[in-house]
Design a protein around this motif. Sequence first.
Motif, mmCIF file in Angstrom:
data_model
loop_
_atom_site.group_PDB
_atom_site.id
_atom_site.type_symbol
_atom_site.label_atom_id
_atom_site.label_comp_id
_atom_site.label_asym_id
_atom_site.label_seq_id
_atom_site.Cartn_x
_atom_site.Cartn_y
_atom_site.Cartn_z
ATOM 1 N N GLU A 85 0.835 -1.196 0.000
ATOM 2 C CA GLU A 85 0.000 0.000 0.000
ATOM 3 C C GLU A 85 0.876 1.255 0.000
ATOM 4 N N GLN A 86 0.438 2.241 -0.745
ATOM 5 C CA GLN A 86 1.206 3.470 -0.885
ATOM 6 C C GLN A 86 0.792 4.515 0.153
ATOM 7 N N LYS A 87 1.742 5.322 0.547
ATOM 8 C CA LYS A 87 1.450 6.438 1.437
ATOM 9 C C LYS A 87 0.778 7.545 0.631
ATOM 10 N N ILE A 88 -0.131 8.268 1.256
ATOM 11 C CA ILE A 88 -0.836 9.350 0.584
ATOM 12 C C ILE A 88 0.135 10.443 0.131
ATOM 13 N N GLU A 89 1.252 10.606 0.840
ATOM 14 C CA GLU A 89 2.251 11.613 0.454
ATOM 15 C C GLU A 89 2.786 11.356 -0.945
ATOM 16 N N TYR A 90 2.880 10.083 -1.323
ATOM 17 C CA TYR A 90 3.398 9.755 -2.649
ATOM 18 C C TYR A 90 2.491 10.319 -3.733
ATOM 19 N N MET A 91 1.180 10.235 -3.514
ATOM 20 C CA MET A 91 0.242 10.755 -4.505
ATOM 21 C C MET A 91 0.324 12.277 -4.576
ATOM 22 N N HIS A 92 0.534 12.927 -3.442
ATOM 23 C CA HIS A 92 0.692 14.388 -3.453
ATOM 24 C C HIS A 92 1.927 14.788 -4.261
ATOM 25 N N VAL A 93 3.010 14.078 -4.070
ATOM 26 C CA VAL A 93 4.238 14.366 -4.813
ATOM 27 C C VAL A 93 4.031 14.044 -6.292
ATOM 28 N N TYR A 94 3.329 12.962 -6.580
ATOM 29 C CA TYR A 94 3.041 12.613 -7.971
ATOM 30 C C TYR A 94 2.268 13.739 -8.654
ATOM 31 N N LYS A 95 1.294 14.298 -7.967
ATOM 32 C CA LYS A 95 0.509 15.398 -8.548
ATOM 33 C C LYS A 95 1.401 16.621 -8.791
ATOM 34 N N LYS A 96 2.315 16.899 -7.877
ATOM 35 C CA LYS A 96 3.253 18.013 -8.076
ATOM 36 C C LYS A 96 4.157 17.727 -9.273
ATOM 37 N N PHE A 97 4.595 16.481 -9.392
ATOM 38 C CA PHE A 97 5.435 16.082 -10.520
ATOM 39 C C PHE A 97 4.670 16.266 -11.829
ATOM 40 N N CYS A 98 3.422 15.830 -11.865
ATOM 41 C CA CYS A 98 2.602 15.996 -13.075
ATOM 42 C C CYS A 98 2.473 17.469 -13.433
ATOM 43 N N GLY A 99 2.300 18.322 -12.424
ATOM 44 C CA GLY A 99 2.226 19.761 -12.666
ATOM 45 C C GLY A 99 3.511 20.304 -13.265
ATOM 46 N N LEU A 100 4.648 19.820 -12.770
ATOM 47 C CA LEU A 100 5.940 20.245 -13.305
ATOM 48 C C LEU A 100 6.078 19.819 -14.766
ATOM 49 N N ILE A 101 5.782 18.567 -15.049
ATOM 50 C CA ILE A 101 5.904 18.071 -16.435
ATOM 51 C C ILE A 101 4.937 18.810 -17.351
ATOM 52 N N GLU A 102 3.729 19.036 -16.880
ATOM 53 C CA GLU A 102 2.753 19.776 -17.681
ATOM 54 C C GLU A 102 3.274 21.179 -17.995
ATOM 55 N N SER A 103 3.837 21.824 -17.003
ATOM 56 C CA SER A 103 4.409 23.157 -17.199
ATOM 57 C C SER A 103 5.552 23.123 -18.215
ATOM 58 N N LEU A 104 6.423 22.135 -18.085
ATOM 59 C CA LEU A 104 7.538 21.998 -19.024
ATOM 60 C C LEU A 104 7.030 21.738 -20.446
ATOM 61 N N LEU A 105 6.038 20.869 -20.565
ATOM 62 C CA LEU A 105 5.494 20.573 -21.895
ATOM 63 C C LEU A 105 4.813 21.798 -22.502
ATOM 64 N N GLU A 106 4.116 22.560 -21.684
ATOM 65 C CA GLU A 106 3.482 23.786 -22.184
ATOM 66 C C GLU A 106 4.533 24.758 -22.712
ATOM 67 N N GLU A 107 5.632 24.901 -21.990
ATOM 68 C CA GLU A 107 6.721 25.766 -22.442
ATOM 69 C C GLU A 107 7.275 25.267 -23.780
ATOM 70 N N PHE A 108 7.508 23.968 -23.864
ATOM 71 C CA PHE A 108 8.035 23.389 -25.092
ATOM 72 C C PHE A 108 7.063 23.600 -26.250
ATOM 73 N N LEU A 109 5.808 23.278 -26.026
ATOM 74 C CA LEU A 109 4.820 23.378 -27.103
ATOM 75 C C LEU A 109 4.584 24.816 -27.543
ATOM 76 N N SER A 110 4.684 25.756 -26.632
ATOM 77 C CA SER A 110 4.519 27.162 -27.033
ATOM 78 C C SER A 110 5.688 27.622 -27.899
ATOM 79 N N ALA A 111 6.854 27.021 -27.696
ATOM 80 C CA ALA A 111 8.025 27.345 -28.520
ATOM 81 C C ALA A 111 8.035 26.568 -29.838
#
Length: 134
Positions: free
Chosen positions: A45-71
Amino acid sequence: MAATPAVEKLEVWFQSETVQARLSKFMHQEAEVNRVFADATLAREQKIEYMHVYKKFCGLIESLLEEFLSAHPGIAQKDMLQELAALPDGNDTLVCAPYVLASCGYPSFMQLVAQWVESYADDDEDAEVEDDEP
């Protein structure tokens, strides 16, 4: 299947110092400083903290992809993600693929974290050996 021109452009961008610094800072903070994943495994079973970090990671990747796609306005995010997903498993020649695909699924994220933690442990061992040398 070889990388498409869109994936090749993403790869070059992902290898830039700026992007690598942002990824390293995030992974270092969560995996090493906060020690969030010190006992992480998908076998239990996973700790809930892992999911919080995963969501932050997804936000980071989404931000990076948005920057890339805008360029790169001619590249569609959906097509690029499909191209990355179509790469053969174990494709370790691309830096971008594991990070982007880890944002598409929690198990992939946990694999990436495990690799990061293992790599960091190896770096620590190398540093200790260097420190011990006269």
